[in-house]
Design an enzyme around this catalytic site. Structure first.
Site, mmCIF file in Angstrom:
data_model
loop_
_atom_site.group_PDB
_atom_site.id
_atom_site.type_symbol
_atom_site.label_atom_id
_atom_site.label_comp_id
_atom_site.label_asym_id
_atom_site.label_seq_id
_atom_site.Cartn_x
_atom_site.Cartn_y
_atom_site.Cartn_z
ATOM 1 N N ARG A 85 0.838 -1.427 -0.040
ATOM 2 C CA ARG A 85 0.049 0.074 -0.091
ATOM 3 C C ARG A 85 0.662 1.200 0.024
ATOM 4 O O ARG A 85 0.722 2.106 0.690
ATOM 5 C CB ARG A 85 -0.980 -0.069 1.132
ATOM 6 C CG ARG A 85 -1.968 0.912 1.009
ATOM 7 C CD ARG A 85 -3.399 0.622 1.995
ATOM 8 N NE ARG A 85 -4.190 1.643 1.725
ATOM 9 C CZ ARG A 85 -5.593 1.294 2.184
ATOM 10 N NH1 ARG A 85 -5.874 0.312 3.049
ATOM 11 N NH2 ARG A 85 -6.721 1.987 1.941
ATOM 12 N N CYS A 86 1.838 1.169 -0.825
ATOM 13 C CA CYS A 86 2.492 2.374 -0.875
ATOM 14 C C CYS A 86 3.443 2.495 -2.543
ATOM 15 O O CYS A 86 3.665 1.248 -2.871
ATOM 16 C CB CYS A 86 3.701 2.479 -0.036
ATOM 17 S SG CYS A 86 5.419 1.706 -0.287
#
Lengths: 782, 149
Positions: free
Chosen positions: A366-367
């Site tokens: 999630r980055c």
């Protein structure tokens, strides 16, 4: 929250998610829901040893289990030329099934195919493997010494994978040396795992035309198709990849895993469909982990707190294979964003990565490729600097923020930040939380010996990879695409190269089309994940859907509008130059009474198009000119129990600036989810290995996921500073809360403990770790 | 996970009788708890199949035992390695034979075990006490066998 009342003016409306009725009624369609006649099940034999030579594999007992049809090993695959698969980073390869030796615990060793899932598991348990244990390298610092060579298969006879650096090394050293104040801190972002609720899996079969039908949990179906064609030699037109509903991905479903290759080989060899669905333990122990960056952060500052230089030297643990799934020119991802929201005149960052006897990965959880690590490093570093200077953390940040008038801002490490108003965003967070009152309360509590902390994170991330001149995966440029087709009645379909894993694309994409074409978002269908129908795209990760595919949708819609303008001119009986698009309608210039709607034009496109080519559709491949730079100001307020080390997150305010907001309800939902993940990393989650290379967190009783009972109440707000290059000004938001929040939690806890002299504790801040820090600090004081 | 244990058994038999027993691979193999099958390979090696159950993880282990008798005839070391259902256990154990009055021998034993895979991970919370019980039971079996014969 307003619910859409008018079909037009779609963007900026918190329209309810079109996909939710399906999901909340249990009608989602996942890979494991598929069954085909004659389908076999695959179970993988995995190694209990982290590093061992394979002396022998005996499959005879396994083959006796009723229902077991075949067992394949690494040797079988090697003979077929399928022993290794390239990792998405492109400079390494990974064993599909162990060949000669195993390199991490739970590595895939043999594949058992059987009539039922139970028979496959029973068979796998009976495959006898003789291992001769080898010395284990369980951390990158031991690996660095090269006493045990882990990968003799590679040309370079060292455990060192790569050295990457960016910035002005000498200039940074000089600036640090002459700075009035300097801080240096080793900060470890622990190994964690995205742990999507749905683990990875696939069903593979060859249809009557000899085409590979491959249903798989993939965030990037087109890249899978191309990679499979390259690895297997099957022509790309004979491969159909379908990614149905996904139960979360968070970067975990970007890499290609050995189980997928085994399923395809099994389907080919046995001639029947094969399903492989991994267990929770398999997901946690063998698929892409995240982080495991040991970062030495140094910041120099003048006596007044103005920062002078930043240096970050990182030792990275990549596990047994370099399977980090980074763009090929960026082995350490976009870690160069480590200067954050601050105006550093000079900076230098370097990363050295090493092999260890641990699961491979280092994926972008999630980055946007190592951005969470970078953001955590700088936001912790700024707090440590504030402590060193005896300055308020807010004052230090405000003093060093890139100012609104400096955008587009060229950073010391080579990025051009598109837009931002960091002072305004932080002020909004301070107003929302009531900072002066909290400070007063903290003074009183400290006088009573109570531990209360206020922590900030004013992060900037970089998302939307990315411009083709810099970004590619396996050589494929990181553009994305959209195809829009408007039907005669004004309904339509949009297809993109991205793939939602829960982000709400079915709603957001429909809203963009509705906004651009003046149609009803409820009648715009969104289809993704089918490589036969969707235009080629690189998929959904790195917060790239809205920045890249979202932009492609806007541009495709504008192409549709240009075509529609020709038909509108015919309908309005004027020249094309006399038609303008006003208030979601075509109108004869200067004659507001003479209008025609897109719906009317759509019908005409199939019934009364005059000299214009029939139909109403367009495709656009969007190559973004730059990345986007979402940012935010987060504030956490915590109370730490001095006797137990227990932390209570009392309040958390998140003010995000993701540029133009398309659906505020979806954005808020994204922020809630990401903050909960950040909270988990800050306080409870770590994939630990002992010195012998044993994975200690192999299931959800050892690797904890917060429930609603532990999760704090999130207070969200936003500011809007549109991107200067995205056609709608949108920046993407999915990852901001995961990127920005860990530092806010940790900064708050350290602020609470600062009267005791505690300066840093590595995550996760479990109660025993915090309790030990309190005990040690108190012992030192006596 | 690395586990260490020690204990002792008082056996009503002479040191020579105990020595003859603990250097016989077939007899040692039979002392493994929940043993299903024992096949002696030679004078120092035996292969056995044992039933193993730790917490929810259950199945059969194939184990190999190697006996390493000391020339003094007062100490026996053994290496036991085995595995199954994706798990592995490597165990080293040793025992000193101490004369303790007439026809009584004190068997002072110690051992350490290394467990890996699901048996260590899933059974982790109960593995330590379970392994201790098994090792104690094995040496207890030596005493039982020598008491009844």
């Amino acid at each position: 929250m307003t619910i859409q009342t008018k079909p037009l003016h779609s963007v900026g409306v918190g329209m309810k998610r079109k996909e939710d009725p399906r999901f909340i009624q249990g009608k989602g369609h996942y890979v494991d829901d598929l069954t085909f006649p004659g389908m076999l099940y695959l179970s993988l034999v995995r190694s209990p040893y982290p590093h061992a030579e394979i002396k022998n594999i005996d499959i005879s007992e396994a083959m006796k289990v009723p229902g077991v049809k075949a067992v394949i090993t690494g040797k079988d695959l090697e003979a077929a030329g399928l022993g290794w698969l390239p990792t998405f980073h492109g400079f390494d390869k990974q064993m599909v099934l162990a060949i000669g030796k195993v390199l991490f615990q739970y590595q895939e060793v043999a594949a058992v195919f059987a009539e039922t899932r139970a028979a496959a598991v029973d068979g796998a348990e009976l495959v006898q493997v003789d291992y001769a244990p080898l010395p284990v390298v369980a951390d990158p610092f031991t690996s660095k010494a090269d006493k045990v060579l882990l990968r003799p298969d590679r040309e370079s006879k060292t455990n060192h994978i790569f050295h990457w650096e960016v910035g002005d090394k000498d200039g940074t050293a000089r600036a640090l040396a002459s700075s009035a104040k300097r801080i240096k801190q080793r900060i470890w972002f622990q190994r964690c795992h995205p742990a999507p609720l749905e683990p990875c899996g696939c069903v593979a079969y060859f249809d009557t035309m000899g085409r590979l039908q491959f249903h798989v949990t993939s965030q990037a179906p087109h890249v899978y198709r191309t990679a499979l064609a390259l690895v297997t030699g099957i022509p790309e037109d004979k491969i159909h990849v379908i990614s149905p509903d996904l139960g979360g991905g968070f970067g975990n479903k970007v890499p290609v895993y050995p189980g997928y290759v085994c399923a395809i080989v099994g389907a080919l060899k046995i001639g029947r469909p094969v399903k492989w669905i991994e267990t929770r333990t398999e997901n946690l122990t063998s698929t892409g982990f995240a982080r495991d960056y040991h970062m030495d952060v140094e910041i120099g500052a003048a006596a007044d707190g103005r920062v002078t230089a930043l240096r970050v030297a990182t030792t990275a643990d990549h596990g047994a294979f370099d399977a980090a799934a980074d763009p090929s020119k960026y082995p350490a991802g976009i870690f160069g964003i480590v200067t954050g929201s601050y105006s550093f005149p000079v900076a230098h960052a370097e990363v050295d990565a090493y092999f260890t006897n641990k699961a491979p990965g280092g994926i972008a959880y999630r980055c946007s490729f190592r951005v969470t690590e970078a953001s955590y490093a700088i936001e912790r570093g700024m707090d440590i600097l504030a402590d060193e200077l005896g300055m308020d953390a807010v004052e230090l940040r405000k003093k060093n923020f890139i100012r609104k008038d400096q955008f587009p801002y060229p950073s010391a490490l080579g990025f051009t930040y598109d837009s931002g108003d960091y002072h305004r965003t932080l002020d909004k967070a301070l107003d929302t939380i009531g900072y002066p009152a909290l400070l007063a309360e903290q003074v009183q509590k400290r006088a009573r010996g109570e531990l209360m902390g206020i922590g900030f994170s004013t992060f900037t991330e970089v998302v939307g990879a990315g411009p083709s001149k810099h970004f590619d995966i396996l050589g494929i440029k990181m553009f994305d695409s959209a195809e829009i087709r408007i039907h005669p009645t004004g309904a339509g379909i949009v297809r993109t190269g991205t793939k939602s894993q829960g982000q709400g694309h079915e709603t957001t994409w429909a809203q963009i089309v509705a906004e651009e074409l003046g149609l009803d978002a409820q009648t715009i269908m969104v289809e993704e994940g089918d490589t036969d129908t969707a235009p080629y795209g690189l998929g959904t990760y790195a917060s790239r859907s809205t920045p890249v595919a979202g932009a492609a949708i806007v541009m495709a819609a504008r192409r549709v509008r240009e075509k529609a303008r020709k038909i509108a001119a015919h309908l309005l009986e004027v020249g094309e130059g006399d038609v303008e698009w006003i208030d979601y309608k075509f109108q004869v210039k200067g004659v507001p009474s003479k209008t025609v709607t897109m719906k009317e034009v759509a019908f005409a496109a199939y019934t009364n198009m005059a000299q214009t080519e029939p139909g109403l559709e367009a495709t656009y491949y969007y190559d973004p000119p730059n990345m986007t730079y979402p940012n935010g100001a987060y504030v956490a307020v915590v109370d730490v129990d001095r006797d137990t080390g227990e932390t209570k997150v009392r309040r958390f305010v998140a003010v995000d600036d993701c540029g133009t907001v398309i659906n505020p309800m979806i954005v808020e939902g994204q922020i809630h989810g990401g903050l909960t993940e950040g909270f988990a990393m800050a306080f409870i989650q770590e994939i630990q290995y002992d010195a012998e290379g044993n994975n200690l967190n192999t299931n959800f009783t050892d690797y904890l996921v917060p429930t609603s009972l532990e999760t704090p109440h999130w207070e969200t707000a936003n500011t809007v500073t549109p991107s200067n290059h995205h056609p709608m000004g949108a920046k993407g938001v999915g990852e901001s809360p995961n990127v920005g929040s860990p530092a806010a939690f940790v900064n708050a806890v350290i602020d609470a403990l600062s009267p005791l002299g505690v300066r840093h504790i590595d995550m996760p801040l479990t109660r025993d770790k915090v309790w030990r820090a309190i005990r040690d600090a108190e012992a030192k004081k006596q | 996970m690395n586990l260490q244990y020690s204990g002792e058994e008082t056996i009503p038999a002479s040191v020579e009788t105990v020595w003859a027993f603990v250097t016989d691979p077939e007899k040692v193999g039979r002392c493994l708890p929940d043993v299903v099958d024992v096949v002696a390979q030679d004078a120092a090696h035996v292969e056995a199949v044992v039933k193993v159950g730790v917490g929810p993880v259950r199945g059969k282990f194939k184990v190999k035992v190697e006996l390493l008798p000391a020339p003094s005839k007062r100490r026996i070391d053994m290496k036991i390695s085995g595995g199954g259902f994706g798990s592995a256990v490597d165990l080293t154990a040793g025992a000193d034979l101490v004369e303790s009055g007439s026809d009584t021998t004190l068997l002072k034993w110690s051992g350490q075990a290394e467990a890996r895979g699901p048996i260590a991970a899933v059974g982790g919370r109960v593995l330590d006490s379970e392994a201790k019980k098994l090792i104690a039971k094995a040496f207890g079996n030596v005493r039982k066998q020598l008491t009844t014969t």
